[in-house]
Structure formats: C-alpha cells, structure tokens
Scaffold this motif. Sequence first.
Motif, PDB file in Angstrom:
ATOM      1  N   ASP A 241      44.150  46.268  37.751  1.00  0.00           N
ATOM      2  CA  ASP A 241      44.505  45.570  36.514  1.00  0.00           C
ATOM      3  C   ASP A 241      44.349  44.072  36.753  1.00  0.00           C
ATOM      4  O   ASP A 241      44.687  43.551  37.807  1.00  0.00           O
ATOM      5  N   ALA A 242      43.809  43.404  35.750  1.00  0.00           N
ATOM      6  CA  ALA A 242      43.403  41.996  35.897  1.00  0.00           C
ATOM      7  C   ALA A 242      44.538  41.076  35.469  1.00  0.00           C
ATOM      8  O   ALA A 242      44.477  40.455  34.409  1.00  0.00           O
ATOM      9  N   THR A 243      45.573  40.981  36.301  1.00  0.00           N
ATOM     10  CA  THR A 243      46.738  40.161  35.955  1.00  0.00           C
ATOM     11  C   THR A 243      46.540  38.749  36.512  1.00  0.00           C
ATOM     12  O   THR A 243      45.624  38.054  36.098  1.00  0.00           O
ATOM     13  N   ARG A 244      47.414  38.292  37.420  1.00  0.00           N
ATOM     14  CA  ARG A 244      47.274  36.927  37.935  1.00  0.00           C
ATOM     15  C   ARG A 244      45.884  36.709  38.533  1.00  0.00           C
ATOM     16  O   ARG A 244      45.404  37.501  39.316  1.00  0.00           O
ATOM     17  N   GLY A 245      45.256  35.613  38.159  1.00  0.00           N
ATOM     18  CA  GLY A 245      43.926  35.313  38.660  1.00  0.00           C
ATOM     19  C   GLY A 245      42.810  35.917  37.851  1.00  0.00           C
ATOM     20  O   GLY A 245      41.636  35.566  38.035  1.00  0.00           O
ATOM     21  N   GLY A 246      43.139  36.858  36.953  1.00  0.00           N
ATOM     22  CA  GLY A 246      42.163  37.401  36.031  1.00  0.00           C
ATOM     23  C   GLY A 246      41.089  38.262  36.675  1.00  0.00           C
ATOM     24  O   GLY A 246      41.169  38.674  37.842  1.00  0.00           O
ATOM     25  N   VAL A 247      40.058  38.546  35.895  1.00  0.00           N
ATOM     26  CA  VAL A 247      38.953  39.399  36.326  1.00  0.00           C
ATOM     27  C   VAL A 247      38.234  38.798  37.527  1.00  0.00           C
ATOM     28  O   VAL A 247      37.817  39.515  38.448  1.00  0.00           O
ATOM     29  N   ALA A 248      38.078  37.486  37.555  1.00  0.00           N
ATOM     30  CA  ALA A 248      37.358  36.835  38.643  1.00  0.00           C
ATOM     31  C   ALA A 248      38.006  37.116  39.992  1.00  0.00           C
ATOM     32  O   ALA A 248      37.326  37.440  40.976  1.00  0.00           O
ATOM     33  N   THR A 249      39.326  37.003  40.057  1.00  0.00           N
ATOM     34  CA  THR A 249      40.023  37.215  41.326  1.00  0.00           C
ATOM     35  C   THR A 249      39.955  38.674  41.746  1.00  0.00           C
ATOM     36  O   THR A 249      39.736  38.989  42.933  1.00  0.00           O
ATOM     37  N   VAL A 250      40.147  39.594  40.801  1.00  0.00           N
ATOM     38  CA  VAL A 250      40.060  41.023  41.106  1.00  0.00           C
ATOM     39  C   VAL A 250      38.707  41.363  41.722  1.00  0.00           C
ATOM     40  O   VAL A 250      38.619  42.058  42.752  1.00  0.00           O
ATOM     41  N   LEU A 251      37.637  40.879  41.110  1.00  0.00           N
ATOM     42  CA  LEU A 251      36.308  41.236  41.592  1.00  0.00           C
ATOM     43  C   LEU A 251      35.972  40.553  42.910  1.00  0.00           C
ATOM     44  O   LEU A 251      35.205  41.100  43.722  1.00  0.00           O
ATOM     45  N   ASN A 252      36.524  39.384  43.165  1.00  0.00           N
ATOM     46  CA  ASN A 252      36.354  38.781  44.485  1.00  0.00           C
ATOM     47  C   ASN A 252      37.042  39.615  45.554  1.00  0.00           C
ATOM     48  O   ASN A 252      36.542  39.760  46.676  1.00  0.00           O
ATOM     49  N   GLU A 253      38.203  40.180  45.228  1.00  0.00           N
ATOM     50  CA  GLU A 253      38.895  41.053  46.177  1.00  0.00           C
ATOM     51  C   GLU A 253      38.054  42.298  46.469  1.00  0.00           C
ATOM     52  O   GLU A 253      37.958  42.739  47.620  1.00  0.00           O
ATOM     53  N   VAL A 254      37.433  42.857  45.432  1.00  0.00           N
ATOM     54  CA  VAL A 254      36.574  44.021  45.617  1.00  0.00           C
ATOM     55  C   VAL A 254      35.356  43.672  46.462  1.00  0.00           C
ATOM     56  O   VAL A 254      35.002  44.396  47.408  1.00  0.00           O
ATOM     57  N   ALA A 255      34.716  42.560  46.143  1.00  0.00           N
ATOM     58  CA  ALA A 255      33.518  42.154  46.878  1.00  0.00           C
ATOM     59  C   ALA A 255      33.825  41.935  48.357  1.00  0.00           C
ATOM     60  O   ALA A 255      33.064  42.354  49.236  1.00  0.00           O
TER      61      ALA A 255
END
Length: 358
Positions: A241-255
């Motif tokens: 879920d794209a909470t703090r940091g938004g979609v950008a942060t989530v996808l950086n974690e995945v990458a």
Amino acid sequence: MLDRIERARRRRPVVREERITLAHGSGGRATQTLVQAVFLDAFRNPLLEPLEDGATLRLGAGEEGVRVNLAFTTDSYVVSPLFFPGGDIGDLAVNGTVNDLAMCGARPRYLSAGFILEEGLPVEDLRRIAASMAAAAAVADVQIVTGDTKVVQRGRADGCYITTTGVGVIERPVTLSAAAAQPGDAVLVSGPIGAHGAAVMLARGDFDIEAAIASDTAPLHGVVAGLLDALPGGRVRTLRDATRGGVATVLNEVAAASNVAVVLEEAAIPVRPEVTGVCELLGLDPLYVACEGRFVTVVDGEYATRALDALRAHPLGEQAAIIGTVAPEPAAMVLLRTAVGGTRVVEVLVGDPLPRIC
C-alpha cells in the motif's frame, strides 16, 4: 551519476544525525536508514529482516492437524489534523492496519487499539473518533478486541495518537515479497494516487487553496482477494500500500529488494485533476504523495491484463491501471518515461514534503 547512486545504495545505513528529526518519520530515505541502522540492527531476526508491511507467522498444527498461517502487523497514527475531508484518525487507524494485513495476502480478523490522549482533548472528539473506528471495523469485518489508554500533559500529544495492531489469517498459498519482482513483470496501481496526502494538507489550512479533495482511506482486503483469486499461485509477486512516501518510495523498495529496474510510464499513472492541480501549485510530485486506499502490485507480465480486469471488477479498483514494467537494468532503480518523451530517475526522498499525514 548512475554509478554514484549505485555506490550510495550499497553502503551500510548509518544515522548521521545526533537527534531525531521529522524526516525520520516521513517514510523516505531517512526513515529507511533509521529503521535499518537502529531497529533492524537491534532486533534482527528472519521474520523482521524482509521489512514487509507485516510478519507472516506459520504456527503449529491446529485442531484439524493443519498449520495455521497468520499475518501480524502494527502501526501508529499521528495525523494532523485529527479530522479531514473523507475521514479522521479513527478510520485511518483501522483501515491502515487492515491494509497492511491485506498486503500480506491475509484476511484481517482482529485488531488492538492503543490511545495516547492529550489533556484537554474534548470528550466529544474522542467519541467521534471511537465511532469512526467502530464503523470502519464493521465495514472491514474485523473486531477491536483489546487495547490501552494513556493520558499525557497538555501540549504533549497533539490531541490524540493511536496505535493499532492487527492479526489476519492467510487462507491462500501465497508468497508475497518486495524481493520477488522479476524482469518482464507488470506494475499496476489500484486507482488514482495522492488524494489522502492532498486532503490532509489542505485541511491544515496553511495554504490559501480550495479544492474538492477527500481522503481515499478505505479497506483494501476485498479488492486484494479478488486479485489473488484471479491469478494462479505465484503470479502476484508483490503487494504494497502506497502510504508514507507514496508510489515512488514503494517502487524504489521493490527495485532495491529485487535488484531490478522499475520503468514507469507517466501518462499511464492515474491522478485526479484536482490532485494534480494542487500538487502543481505547491511544487509537489503526486508520485510521492501518500494514499490510504491504494496499493501497488507487481504481477507476472503475462497476466497483466487479467490482473487489471480483476482490480477493475471491484468498486475500489475501478480506475486501476498498468503503470509500468520490470526490467533487468539499471538494477535497483526506478525510471519514469515522461509524457514529453524523456526519462528521469525517480529516487527516494530523504524526507516527506507532507509530514504527519498518517
């Protein structure tokens, strides 16, 4: 530039500040560094190390001789103001924990709630928050079964802080992880992004801006269940879920966790016009603005269309979109193909342009 970024990502996290700052609670790079350098270093164990939205617990045999798979998560809510268009700290606390369980592939069942109340908080406000939590729990079909209450001196708690912990049952044979993305996979988002952060920001009244924006806070386990049921086992790689940091942060974690590149298409990312307008006025990128009723999923690319259809079949996923793909290189990076034809790196921000939004 890319070599410099890669070298920086390989370094062992170190907290260089002598005191905690607001950036450490933003969900961005400062938060990641704090969690890894302090908490993970102190508490390290196999269940914690993945740093997912919750822990997956495989317990001993139950009454029918089968193992019980549970998801377990906890979160704290310090949103300011307590009430905002589309929700309040109460339903946010329920939905946020329900959603963390959903991101583990679990059906949420039970919650606890801990309250830190500030001296002087109007009792009527507390009643309103409790009623909101009860209503959200009923919608999510969960029960709040235990809790705690503390009161601190006036001026020490911004009215009310809430910590919720949740337990859910994993009923499908799923393995979901930020480290599971593979080249050729597709990246989807369950709906328009950025509404929650924009709604809370405007509710603070710090800007002379009026816009009809309401928080997107909502329980996501129903739409997640539809997605998991629609695809064969193993084809849904990641849920976040794209909470703090938004979609950008989530996808950086995945990458970073999967050591792959995530390539986004700017034109495909759904953002409501009013949210885009507010972000443009304030110089914000919607990719970094928090959601509370949206999630990102990485699925096997061959099943991207089926995943999209499954999301759109649910009311909370009607505006879902395929927003990108996973590539082998440049590893551990997120790239955005812009609407004008260029490409830029989407990095993790050190802090959050909108603190205290959850």
